[in-house]
Write an enzyme that holds these catalytic residues in place. Structure first.
Site, short mmCIF file in Angstrom:
data_model
loop_
_atom_site.label_atom_id
_atom_site.label_comp_id
_atom_site.label_asym_id
_atom_site.label_seq_id
_atom_site.Cartn_x
_atom_site.Cartn_y
_atom_site.Cartn_z
N TYR A 141 0.83 -1.21 0.00
CA TYR A 141 0.00 0.00 0.00
C TYR A 141 0.86 1.26 0.00
O TYR A 141 0.42 2.32 -0.44
CB TYR A 141 -0.90 0.04 1.24
CG TYR A 141 -2.23 -0.65 1.08
CD1 TYR A 141 -2.31 -1.98 0.71
CD2 TYR A 141 -3.42 0.04 1.32
CE1 TYR A 141 -3.53 -2.62 0.59
CE2 TYR A 141 -4.65 -0.59 1.19
CZ TYR A 141 -4.70 -1.91 0.83
OH TYR A 141 -5.91 -2.53 0.71
N LYS A 191 3.31 -15.11 2.23
CA LYS A 191 3.51 -15.82 0.96
C LYS A 191 5.02 -16.04 0.82
O LYS A 191 5.66 -15.60 -0.13
CB LYS A 191 2.93 -14.96 -0.19
CG LYS A 191 2.91 -15.63 -1.54
CD LYS A 191 1.92 -16.76 -1.67
CE LYS A 191 2.06 -17.46 -3.01
NZ LYS A 191 1.22 -18.68 -3.12
N ASP A 224 -2.68 -18.20 0.27
CA ASP A 224 -3.66 -18.89 -0.58
C ASP A 224 -4.32 -20.03 0.19
O ASP A 224 -5.54 -20.24 0.13
CB ASP A 224 -3.01 -19.38 -1.90
CG ASP A 224 -1.68 -20.07 -1.71
OD1 ASP A 224 -1.12 -20.07 -0.59
OD2 ASP A 224 -1.17 -20.65 -2.70
N ASP A 248 -6.35 -7.07 3.99
CA ASP A 248 -7.49 -6.43 3.33
C ASP A 248 -8.38 -7.49 2.70
O ASP A 248 -9.60 -7.50 2.87
CB ASP A 248 -6.96 -5.47 2.25
CG ASP A 248 -8.09 -4.78 1.50
OD1 ASP A 248 -9.04 -4.32 2.16
OD2 ASP A 248 -8.03 -4.72 0.26
N ASP A 252 -12.29 -9.29 4.23
CA ASP A 252 -13.57 -9.31 3.49
C ASP A 252 -14.10 -10.74 3.47
O ASP A 252 -15.30 -10.98 3.64
CB ASP A 252 -13.39 -8.81 2.05
CG ASP A 252 -13.65 -7.32 1.91
OD1 ASP A 252 -13.36 -6.58 2.87
OD2 ASP A 252 -14.15 -6.89 0.85
C1 IPM Z 1 -10.44 -1.34 3.94
C2 IPM Z 1 -10.68 -0.70 2.60
C3 IPM Z 1 -9.55 0.28 2.32
C4 IPM Z 1 -8.26 -0.52 2.22
C5 IPM Z 1 -9.73 1.17 1.08
C6 IPM Z 1 -11.03 1.93 1.12
C7 IPM Z 1 -8.58 2.10 0.88
O1 IPM Z 1 -10.81 -1.66 1.63
O2 IPM Z 1 -10.33 -0.61 4.93
O3 IPM Z 1 -10.38 -2.57 4.00
O4 IPM Z 1 -7.94 -1.07 1.16
O5 IPM Z 1 -7.57 -0.61 3.23
MG MG Z 2 -10.93 -3.66 2.35
#
Ligand code: IPM
Ligand code: MG
Length: 368
Positions: A141, A191, A224, A248, A252
């Site tokens: 990032y 990884k 993975d 990240d 999710d």
């Molecule tokens: C998160 C989001 C952010 C990230 C974006 C909005 C920059 O996806 O907080 O997980 O990638 O960190």
């Molecule tokens: Mg995110």
């Protein structure tokens, strides 16, 4: 009086933040006194539209001068065509970096009444309570060099995954310390079969463990495989510690185990000021419709009370009030499955139910 900087942001951000702040006010009401000052500023696309930048110096100044930050969400298709430097996401990344928020805690906990909202089978998810510690201010990032350039006539996009020893050490310590308050198991995800930055990550996490955390059980997993294990047998995990990008993606995925990304709060820690935000985004498709799930943001306020203000009891009140709202069958669209005893509600009604639960459920506790 402690000060909370509030960034409602874009999309559903303002709607869910409004409910979360009302929950905070309910907590104050029970205590009988105003105990938090709040001040709001624009952030992300909302700031760009007014000021031409996703975060003004004034907003950054307010964040620095506060004791904690509550953030809704940033971004949306409206701002996607903008140059990279002024995209809404830059504001969030700038905040994390400037405030040195290197440890992002993302708990994924299954609420029993939502077992059927998970796409995974009930027996796989029952009792899930895992915590991802995502490194938040390093890795790909922020690594240099980065950019899009033309090299030998070929358009080339470049990002760099970089991790230094101190960056890995400090986030590893956060994960081990947290594990000590849970079931003392850490899975470090990398990884290392392909990336040197991950080879170093694994080496240093192992060192930190050996130097002072041998009471915690440490295992390593390739990312993975971890993505696969999270849906195959998620109960094997307690604390997962991983890099910025892997975290990240995996959070999710982990959120869906619990039924909806609309349920997951987060805390970003490391500097003096903690930042609290739901892990979901701005959900532009449902923004302004009053149907967004405010629970992730409400639960983020609970994390704020716990981690920034040492107010565990009040954090517990909020968490129990959320549990009760779910147990009583209240569901926003994202967690709604038609069935007996459940009722589809909007953002405001869900917030109201949580507040009502706080007021009624804490009566006894407060008197004591
Ligand atoms: C998160 C989001 C952010 C990230 C974006 C909005 C920059 O996806 O907080 O997980 O990638 O960190
Ligand atoms: Mg995110």
């Amino acid at each position: 009086m402690p000060k909370i900087c509030v960034f409602p942001g874009d999309g559903i951000g303002p709607e869910v933040v409004r409910e979360a702040l009302a929950v905070l006010r309910a907590i104050e009401e029970i205590s009988g006194a105003r105990s938090f000052e709040t001040e709001e500023e624009l952030l992300g696309g909302a700031s760009y539209d007014v000021h031409g930048v996703p975060m003004t110096d004034k907003a950054m100044g307010l964040a620095c001068a506060s004791d904690a930050i509550l953030l809704g969400a940033v971004g949306g298709p409206k701002w996607d065509p903008l140059p990279f430097e002024v995209r809404p996401e830059r504001a969030l990344l700038g905040l994390r970096k400037n405030l040195c928020l290197f440890a992002n805690l993302r708990p994924a906990k299954v609420f029993a009444p939502l077992l059927d909202a998970s796409p995974l089978r009930r027996e796989l998810v029952e009792g899930i309570d895992l915590m991802v510690v995502r490194e938040l201010t390093g890795g790909i990032y922020f690594g240099e060099p980065r950019g899009i350039r033309t090299e030998n006539g070929v358009e080339t996009g470049i990002n760099t995954e970089v991790y230094t020893r101190p960056e890995i050490e400090r986030v590893a310590r956060v994960a081990f310390d947290l594990a000590r308050k849970r079931s003392r198991r850490v899975t470090s995800v990398d990884k290392s079969n392909v990336l040197e930055s991950s080879e170093l990550w694994r080496k240093i996490v192992t060192e930190v463990h050996g130097r002072g955390y041998t009471d915690v059980d440490l295992s390593h997993m390739l990312v993975d495989n971890c993505a696969m294990q999270l849906v195959r047998h998620p109960k094997q995990f307690d604390v997962i510690v991983t890099t910025n990008l892997f975290g990240d993606i995996l959070t999710d995925e982990a959120s869906m185990i619990t039924g909806s990304i609309g349920m997951l709060p987060s805390a970003s820690l490391g500097g003096r000021v903690g930042l609290y935000e739901p892990i979901h985004g701005s959900a532009p498709d449902i923004a302004g419709k009053g149907v967004a799930n405010p629970l992730a943001t409400i639960l983020s306020v609970a994390m704020m009370l716990r981690y920034s203000f040492n107010r565990d009891a009040e954090a517990g009140w909020i968490e129990r009030a959320v549990e009760k709202a779910l147990a009583d069958g209240y569901r926003t669209g994202d967690i709604y499955r038609a069935g007996s005893g459940v009722r589809r509600v909007g953002t405001v009604e869900m917030g109201d139910v949580v507040r009502k639960n706080i007021m009624t459920n804490t009566q006894g506790e407060v008197k004591r």
